[in-house]
Design a protein around this motif. Structure first.
Motif, mmCIF file in Angstrom:
data_model
loop_
_atom_site.group_PDB
_atom_site.id
_atom_site.type_symbol
_atom_site.label_atom_id
_atom_site.label_comp_id
_atom_site.label_asym_id
_atom_site.label_seq_id
_atom_site.Cartn_x
_atom_site.Cartn_y
_atom_site.Cartn_z
ATOM 1 N N ASN A 330 0.869 -1.475 -0.099
ATOM 2 C CA ASN A 330 0.100 0.179 0.147
ATOM 3 C C ASN A 330 0.811 1.318 0.035
ATOM 4 N N PHE A 337 -8.239 3.850 2.428
ATOM 5 C CA PHE A 337 -7.799 3.798 0.872
ATOM 6 C C PHE A 337 -6.842 2.378 0.714
ATOM 7 N N ARG A 338 -6.694 1.749 1.707
ATOM 8 C CA ARG A 338 -5.703 0.672 1.620
ATOM 9 C C ARG A 338 -6.411 -0.569 0.688
ATOM 10 N N GLN A 340 -6.965 -0.602 -2.161
ATOM 11 C CA GLN A 340 -8.022 -0.497 -3.117
ATOM 12 C C GLN A 340 -7.377 -0.265 -4.779
ATOM 13 N N GLU A 341 -6.250 0.215 -4.514
ATOM 14 C CA GLU A 341 -5.623 0.471 -5.920
ATOM 15 C C GLU A 341 -4.533 -0.555 -6.571
ATOM 16 N N VAL B 140 -3.882 11.073 -3.603
ATOM 17 C CA VAL B 140 -5.592 10.643 -3.504
ATOM 18 C C VAL B 140 -5.703 12.066 -4.363
ATOM 19 N N GLY B 189 -13.556 9.007 -1.632
ATOM 20 C CA GLY B 189 -13.541 7.638 -2.329
ATOM 21 C C GLY B 189 -14.691 6.955 -2.719
ATOM 22 N N LYS B 235 -9.131 9.190 -7.772
ATOM 23 C CA LYS B 235 -8.332 8.167 -7.112
ATOM 24 C C LYS B 235 -8.455 8.333 -5.594
ATOM 25 N N PRO B 236 -8.850 7.293 -4.851
ATOM 26 C CA PRO B 236 -9.330 5.885 -5.548
ATOM 27 C C PRO B 236 -10.463 6.098 -6.269
ATOM 28 N N ASP B 238 -13.885 4.600 -7.517
ATOM 29 C CA ASP B 238 -14.939 3.888 -6.642
ATOM 30 C C ASP B 238 -15.496 3.056 -7.909
#
Lengths: 344, 321
Positions: A330, A337-338, A340-341, B140, B189, B235-236, B238
């Motif tokens: 991460n 937000f962890r 997720q990407e 972000v 997000g 970003k993130p 959804d």
């Protein structure tokens, strides 16, 4: 601009104390980096190895008047001596090179990219000049919070970095804000292979100080005593409200840009000139001449350094390396937000 | 009472400064002058130490913000225009965005980017930078489309422990109004359904939400019900909300004001295609600005960016498919 040889230096520098102390750190740095370079050549360290051979006096002198835990210090690539003197455990340095999972970056970065931001030691990025504004921001934050006191912030660049816009922006900003920032400029004659004649056109980099409305000091980077005097004075001025300071050291990098580089571009005449002198040998001789150490004392300092280096590298080399399967992948710290990407 | 998008940004900053002594704002002309767009008007008078004029040094501004964040502060950096953040690109993507990953120490900075086109602004005062910054790990990227989101998401941005690129749209500054500031908001997000429908989904963000809503309104007359998803954060991203909408409509148009090569709309299409291919009844569509620098003349500018009319055409093509 000021030439320390022709002016009264009003700092609390006690050379008989500071010099032997600095000399020990120089010995440790040289011993450590010689060992690291040797391991690199054996293929057991990957990536790059960039050493401070020939710059140890200038590096350690920057940190000599600093107070770890109180001041800010942002070392760059040739600052092993300064890092050690500012309190970086030798094991941390060894872990960074050996890729230990216990290194501060847990193997995410290596070699000189190590620091301890919470203790006032930011972790450098490779883009030259980028750390100066970070140090300025740390000092600005402390001033805004009312915790600055007489703390100073110190960082180092080479002659090549002085050509970047980042250096100009940061020095100008630090001057506008009158921050207690000390910038050490190691003019080691080459930025990788580029000589200073292709890097800048002013007579001396210290001349730039006046353009920023700040003070500059020139020192002989091969001479530890001169370096200690210069940084003691610059630090005194910064601590007492004098605003940013630059100290330019004239010296020669006694190694390649990295250990992959044989530095054949350095002319023999330059190697044999005054600036080509080895600051460590000069400092050792000075220790003997001043009677601060005997030959046996120096040999003991060198032996202790070797033992410490062997121990740190053996320890780091035996530690676990990072496990990519168990790694935290991460890049964001925020819990929300962890995970997720990651790549779909 | 009515409050504009710009006033919401100012109010959010005022609240952030009042609530937390570790918040400060740093940027060009933001002190007594109140900023090029007056986004900080009156704040210097209330917080003279913490609303600071910076020299024209975008690189050093972000570097200093990272340093201040290391020391426990939560800086807000105002870029005068998003376009000029390119000067600070290195500090944003290499210093700030990598900091947590490299050191384990979070880097809570907010970079306000007055973004997007307005008539007459030309190539260097009109850019949308969200794609560039979203590309890098460790960021972000927020793209508020409403007055309410401009307020609540800016407060979120300051509270988040990671670097936030806050892309506020200049076209919305003055004319977008709300009755009051929000008491509650969706978490950052999370996307929102700006308009419900069943024939097609438009996934968009920032000022383009309003072009999409106008296009949807126009298509309503022909009996088409268009769903508009406001991403809020690019970003993130959804994807749950996006895929949920595509599952209902079977058709998707990804709409953005940024340049067409790569970017947020390409990312949305790519993910819908790979994660929701079975949901699609037609090839997914994209609409972006043209692949040229942004023109100065208003007539050229309107032709360069997507508008309600070009969005409507794109949706008609999508539905016809």
């Amino acid at each position: 601009m000021a030439d320390l040889a022709t002016q009264t230096v009003d700092s609390d520098l006690n050379l008989s104390h500071a010099f032997p102390e600095a000399f020990r750190w120089m010995v440790l740095a040289r011993t450590f980096e010689d060992k690291i370079a040797s391991i690199y050549r054996s293929g057991k360290i990957v990536g790059g190895v960039y050493v401070g051979r020939g710059q140890e006096a200038f590096s350690v002198a920057l940190t000599s008047p600093l107070r770890p835990g109180h001041d800010v210090y942002s070392p760059l690539i040739r600052d092993m001596a300064g890092r050690a003197a500012f309190g970086e455990p030798l094991l941390e340095a060894a872990r960074s090179y050996m890729g230990s999972a216990l290194s501060a970056s847990i193997g995410r970065d290596g070699n000189v990219h190590r620091g301890n931001p919470k203790e006032g030691i930011p972790t450098m990025i490779s883009h030259l000049g980028a750390m100066i504004s970070v140090v300025a921001g740390m000092l600005l934050a402390r001033r805004l919070k009312g915790t600055l006191g007489d703390a100073v912030g110190a960082t180092c660049i080479g002659d090549g970095a002085t050509s970047t816009g980042a250096v100009h922006e940061a020095l100008n900003m630090a001057s506008v804000e009158k921050l207690p920032l000390i910038l050490a400029i190691a003019n080691n004659q080459f930025a990788y292979s580029t000589p200073t004649s292709s890097q800048f056109a002013c007579a001396d980099l210290v001349d730039r100080a006046s353009a920023y409305g700040i003070e500059g000091i020139s020192v002989d980077g091969t001479d530890l005593a001169d370096c200690l005097r210069g940084f003691a004075e610059a630090t005194r001025r910064a601590r007492s409200g004098g605003g940013p300071q630059i100290v330019v050291g004239k010296l020669l990098r006694l190694a390649g840009h990295g250990e992959h580089d044989d530095a054949t571009y350095v002319p023999e005449t330059m190697r044999c000139s005054e600036i080509g002198q080895d600051c460590l040998l000069k400092a050792r001789q000075h220790m003997l001449t001043e009677g601060w150490a005997s030959e046996a004392d120096c040999a003991d300092i060198e032996k202790q350094a070797t033992l410490a280096v062997e121990k740190a590298i053996a320890t780091a080399g035996s530690e676990e390396t990072p496990d990519p399967y168990a790694h935290d992948w991460n890049a964001l710290s925020s819990e929300a937000f962890r995970n997720q990407e990651d790549a779909p | 009472m009515s409050i504009t998008y710009l006033e919401a940004i100012r109010e959010a900053q005022s609240k952030a400064l009042a609530d937390d002594p570790n918040v400060f704002i740093y940027g060009q002309d933001i002190g007594a002058f109140g900023g090029a767009f007056k986004a900080t008007k009156g704040l210097y008078e209330k917080f003279p130490d913490r609303v600071r004029d910076a020299p024209i040094s975008e690189d050093a501004m972000i570097g200093a913000a990272v340093g201040a964040a290391i020391e426990g502060m939560r800086p807000i950096i105002e870029m005068q225009f998003a376009d000029f953040s390119s000067v600070a690109f290195n500090q944003i993507v290499n210093q700030a965005a990598t900091h947590y990953w490299r050191t384990g120490i979070p880097c809570p900075i907010t970079v306000r980017l007055p973004s997007g086109g307005t008539p007459g602004s030309g190539p260097f005062h009109s850019q949308c930078m969200e794609t560039i910054y979203a590309h890098y790990p460790g960021t972000v990227v927020m793209t508020p489309a409403t007055v309410e989101d401009a307020y609540s998401m800016l407060l979120d941005a300051v509270a988040i422990d990671d670097p936030v690129l806050f892309c506020e749209h200049k076209f919305l500054y003055y004319h977008l109004k709300a009755d009051a500031l929000p008491k509650r908001a969706l978490p950052p997000g999370r996307a929102r359904i700006a308009r419900s429908g069943r024939h097609a989904t438009v996934v968009t963000y920032s000022a383009m939400v309003h072009e999409a809503l106008r296009a949807a309104e126009s298509l309503q007359a022909d009996g088409y019900e268009i769903e508009v998803v406001d991403l809020r954060c690019v970003k993130p991203l959804d994807m749950d909300t996006v895929l949920g909408s595509v599952a209902r409509t079977g058709r998707v148009l990804a709409l953005g004001e940024a340049f067409p090569w790569g970017g947020v709309t390409a990312e949305v299409i790519s993910r819908v295609a790979s994660e929701g291919f079975h949901l699609l009844d037609a090839a997914p569509a994209r609409l972006n600005a043209r692949d040229t620098p942004i023109p100065y003349h208003p007539d050229l500018w309107r032709f360069h960016r997507p508008t309600a009319s070009s969005v409507e055409s794109a949706i008609r093509n999508l539905i016809r498919d």
